[in-house]
Design a protein around this motif. Structure first.
Motif, PDB file in Angstrom:
ATOM      1  N   ARG A 245     -10.091  -6.462  -2.090  1.00  0.00           N
ATOM      2  CA  ARG A 245     -10.508  -5.679  -3.703  1.00  0.00           C
ATOM      3  C   ARG A 245     -10.349  -4.348  -3.643  1.00  0.00           C
ATOM      4  N   GLY A 246      -9.470  -4.044  -4.760  1.00  0.00           N
ATOM      5  CA  GLY A 246      -9.153  -2.550  -4.882  1.00  0.00           C
ATOM      6  C   GLY A 246      -8.022  -2.307  -4.106  1.00  0.00           C
ATOM      7  N   GLY A 247      -7.366  -3.034  -3.458  1.00  0.00           N
ATOM      8  CA  GLY A 247      -6.281  -2.779  -2.413  1.00  0.00           C
ATOM      9  C   GLY A 247      -5.107  -2.779  -2.994  1.00  0.00           C
ATOM     10  N   ILE A 248      -3.977  -2.361  -2.065  1.00  0.00           N
ATOM     11  CA  ILE A 248      -2.530  -2.196  -2.471  1.00  0.00           C
ATOM     12  C   ILE A 248      -1.854  -3.307  -1.692  1.00  0.00           C
ATOM     13  N   ALA A 249      -1.073  -4.211  -2.742  1.00  0.00           N
ATOM     14  CA  ALA A 249      -0.138  -5.161  -2.204  1.00  0.00           C
ATOM     15  C   ALA A 249       1.375  -5.103  -2.526  1.00  0.00           C
ATOM     16  N   TRP A 250       2.173  -5.308  -1.745  1.00  0.00           N
ATOM     17  CA  TRP A 250       3.656  -5.212  -2.235  1.00  0.00           C
ATOM     18  C   TRP A 250       4.065  -6.723  -2.112  1.00  0.00           C
ATOM     19  N   ASP A 251       5.158  -7.317  -3.210  1.00  0.00           N
ATOM     20  CA  ASP A 251       5.518  -8.564  -3.327  1.00  0.00           C
ATOM     21  C   ASP A 251       7.030  -8.151  -3.268  1.00  0.00           C
ATOM     22  N   LEU A 252       7.775  -8.213  -1.959  1.00  0.00           N
ATOM     23  CA  LEU A 252       9.244  -7.896  -1.997  1.00  0.00           C
ATOM     24  C   LEU A 252      10.264  -9.124  -2.306  1.00  0.00           C
ATOM     25  N   TYR A 253      11.160  -8.956  -2.931  1.00  0.00           N
ATOM     26  CA  TYR A 253      12.052  -9.924  -3.594  1.00  0.00           C
ATOM     27  C   TYR A 253      11.019 -10.947  -4.316  1.00  0.00           C
ATOM     28  N   GLY A 254      10.465 -10.110  -5.077  1.00  0.00           N
ATOM     29  CA  GLY A 254       9.342 -11.150  -5.822  1.00  0.00           C
ATOM     30  C   GLY A 254       9.561 -11.768  -6.790  1.00  0.00           C
ATOM     31  N   GLY A 255      10.804 -12.071  -7.315  1.00  0.00           N
ATOM     32  CA  GLY A 255      11.283 -13.154  -8.459  1.00  0.00           C
ATOM     33  C   GLY A 255      10.398 -12.837  -9.750  1.00  0.00           C
ATOM     34  N   VAL A 256       9.929 -13.716 -10.298  1.00  0.00           N
ATOM     35  CA  VAL A 256       9.031 -13.906 -11.449  1.00  0.00           C
ATOM     36  C   VAL A 256       7.549 -13.430 -11.237  1.00  0.00           C
ATOM     37  N   GLY A 257       7.293 -13.305  -9.688  1.00  0.00           N
ATOM     38  CA  GLY A 257       6.022 -12.836  -9.629  1.00  0.00           C
ATOM     39  C   GLY A 257       4.940 -14.048  -9.402  1.00  0.00           C
ATOM     40  N   PRO A 312       1.717   4.570  -1.901  1.00  0.00           N
ATOM     41  CA  PRO A 312       0.734   4.569  -0.896  1.00  0.00           C
ATOM     42  C   PRO A 312       1.074   3.637   0.309  1.00  0.00           C
ATOM     43  N   ARG A 313       0.643   3.656   1.323  1.00  0.00           N
ATOM     44  CA  ARG A 313       0.231   2.530   2.162  1.00  0.00           C
ATOM     45  C   ARG A 313       0.069   1.196   1.737  1.00  0.00           C
ATOM     46  N   PRO A 314       0.457   0.083   1.964  1.00  0.00           N
ATOM     47  CA  PRO A 314       0.012  -1.150   1.332  1.00  0.00           C
ATOM     48  C   PRO A 314      -0.601  -1.620   2.506  1.00  0.00           C
TER      49      PRO A 314
END
Length: 390
Positions: A245-257, A312-314
Motif C-alpha cells: 500500500r502506497g508503494g511503487i510498481a512498474w508494468d513493463l511492456y504493459g499494453g493497455v494496462g 524511484p526504486r520500485p
C-alpha cells in the motif's frame, strides 16, 4: 560432422524410417538417422514413423514431416483438422496428440529448458484453461495471397493455404470472412470480442473484459488470443506481485494496462504504477480504460530506452516482454534498481529460462512458476515466474 554432411548430401524429399525420441522446443520431436539429427513434426515420442525430409540446409540436422505412422503412441489421436499434416498449416503442431498428452509434452519442454539453460531441476504442470482444446482462438491474423484470397500460411513458408475454416476459432467465425476478397499480399486481423461480435480489419473498437474492467481496443491493439488467459494472468500477477500500500510498481511492456489495473488496486491512491509501452494506440486505449486510476502513469517508448528515467526504486516489477524475453541488458538494468520481486510473464520457455539464469547471476531466485495451456493444439504455452531477491 557426419559422412553425409561432409559430402554435402542433400536429403530433401528423402523418406526416412525413424525411431522418434523426445519432444523438443518448437513443436517437433528429435530423431536420428545416419549420424544426423532429424527434427520431425507430427510425431510423438516412442513412435516409429516414415517421414519425408522437407528442409535440409546441409548441416548437422534436417527437418522432416511424418507421412506414415508404423508404430503409434498410445496418446495419438486423429487430428480434427485436415490441414494438420505434412505440407499443411503452420499453426498447429500437436493436433495428433491427446490434449492431456499435449500438456504433458509442454511440461517436458519447460523442464528441459530450465535444466539446460538455467541449471534448475523443476517439473511444472502445464495447466488447462477453461473452454477446451478447440474454439479458443479469439484473434487470428489471416494472410492474403496474390489473388486476394485469405487463408493461413503453410509451415515455415509464405504460401497461403486455401482453408475453409479453422477449428481453433469459435465456430462460425471464419467462413463468412473467407468468402470475401481482400487486397492482395496483405494481412487481415479477425477478432472476436467479449460479446461474441466478429471484427474484421479496421472494424472496431473491440470490447474486451478482464480483471473486473472493460477495455475498448482500437483495431490491431494487442489482447491475448485465449479468452480465459487475461483473467488467469491478472489473478496470478495480483497474487505474486504483492505490491505494498502506497508503494511503487512498474508494468513493463504493459499494453493497455491489464496488470496495471491490478497493481493500482494494491498500491492504492497514494501509490504509483508506471506503465511502459511502445504502442501509442495501446497507451491511448489504456488511459481511457483506467481513467479512474490517477495513480497509474504512462510512458510511451521502448523499455530499454525508458527504464533509466523511471524515477524511484520500485517495490515490484511486472514484465511481459515479447517472445525473445528480457535479455542480459534489461535484466542487469532491472536488478540494478533492486526491486523486491519481479513477476515475469513469458510466452517462450527458452527465453524465460535464459532470463531466469540471468536473474540468478544478480541474486534473484526463482520462487514460483506456473504454466498455462493458452494455445492448445500448438507447441506454445504461457508461463508466469516470480523472482525474489535472496
Amino acid at each position: 560432422m557426419s559422412s553425409a554432411t561432409a559430402l554435402g548430401t542433400d536429403w530433401t524429399d528423402r523418406i526416412l524410417e525413424l525411431e522418434v525420441g523426445p519432444i523438443a522446443h518448437g513443436g517437433h520431436c528429435v530423431a536420428r538417422s545416419d549420424g544426423r539429427v532429424v527434427f520431425v513434426r507430427h510425431a510423438l515420442p516412442g513412435e516409429r514413423v516414415l517421414a519425408v525430409v522437407n528442409e535440409d540446409g546441409g548441416g548437422s540436422f534436417c527437418r522432416a514431416d511424418v507421412v506414415e505412422v508404423l508404430e503409434a503412441s498410445p496418446f495419438r489421436v486423429e487430428a480434427p483438422c485436415s490441414w494438420a499434416r505434412a505440407g499443411g498449416c503452420g499453426g498447429c503442431d500437436l493436433q495428433h496428440a491427446d490434449p492431456a498428452a499435449q500438456r504433458s509434452l509442454k511440461a517436458d519442454v519447460l523442464a528441459e529448458q530450465l535444466r539446460r539453460l538455467a541449471g534448475i531441476e523443476r517439473q511444472v504442470p502445464v495447466e488447462e484453461l477453461p473452454g477446451g482444446p478447440l474454439g479458443w482462438r479469439h484473434r487470428v491474423r489471416l494472410a492474403v495471397d496474390e489473388q486476394g484470397r485469405a487463408g493461413l500460411r503453410a509451415h515455415r513458408s509464405h504460401d497461403v493455404l486455401p482453408i475453409a475454416d479453422c477449428p481453433l476459432t469459435p465456430p462460425g467465425t471464419l467462413p463468412p470472412v473467407l468468402e470475401h476478397g481482400f487486397e492482395a499480399a496483405t494481412e487481415i486481423e479477425v477478432a472476436v470480442d467479449a460479446d461474441g461480435l466478429v471484427h474484421v480489419g479496421d472494424d472496431g473498437p473491440v470490447i474486451q473484459r478482464a480483471a473486473g474492467r472493460q477495455w475498448e481496443l482500437s483495431p490491431g491493439v494487442f489482447w491475448q488470443v485465449h479468452p480465459a488467459l487475461p483473467d488467469t494472468l491478472a489473478a496470478v500477477v495480483g497474487e505474486w506481485a504483492h505490491a505494498p500500500r502506497g508503494g511503487i510498481a512498474w508494468d513493463l511492456y504493459g499494453g493497455v494496462g491489464l496488470f496495471a489495473s491490478v497493481l493500482a488496486d494494491q498500491v492504492g491512491p497514494d501509490g504509483m504504477v508506471t506503465v511502459v509501452e511502445s504502442s501509442r494506440q495501446a497507451v491511448a486505449d489504456g488511459k481511457a480504460a483506467l481513467a479512474d486510476l490517477p495513480q497509474v502513469g504512462w510512458r510511451v517508448g521502448r523499455v530499454e530506452r525508458v527504464l533509466g528515467s523511471l524515477g524511484p526504486r520500485p517495490d515490484v516489477v511486472v514484465a511481459d516482454p515479447p517472445r525473445r524475453g528480457l535479455g542480459r541488458e534489461l535484466v542487469d538494468a532491472l536488478c540494478a534498481r533492486a526491486p523486491d520481486r519481479v513477476v515475469h510473464v513469458a510466452c517462450d520457455p527458452a527465453a524465460l529460462a535464459r532470463d531466469v539464469a540471468l536473474f540468478a547471476e544478480r541474486g534473484f531466485r526463482l520462487a514460483e512458476l506456473r504454466a498455462f495451456d493458452a494455445f492448445p493444439m500448438t507447441h506454445h504455452f504461457e508461463c508466469v515466474a516470480l523472482l525474489v531477491r535472496d
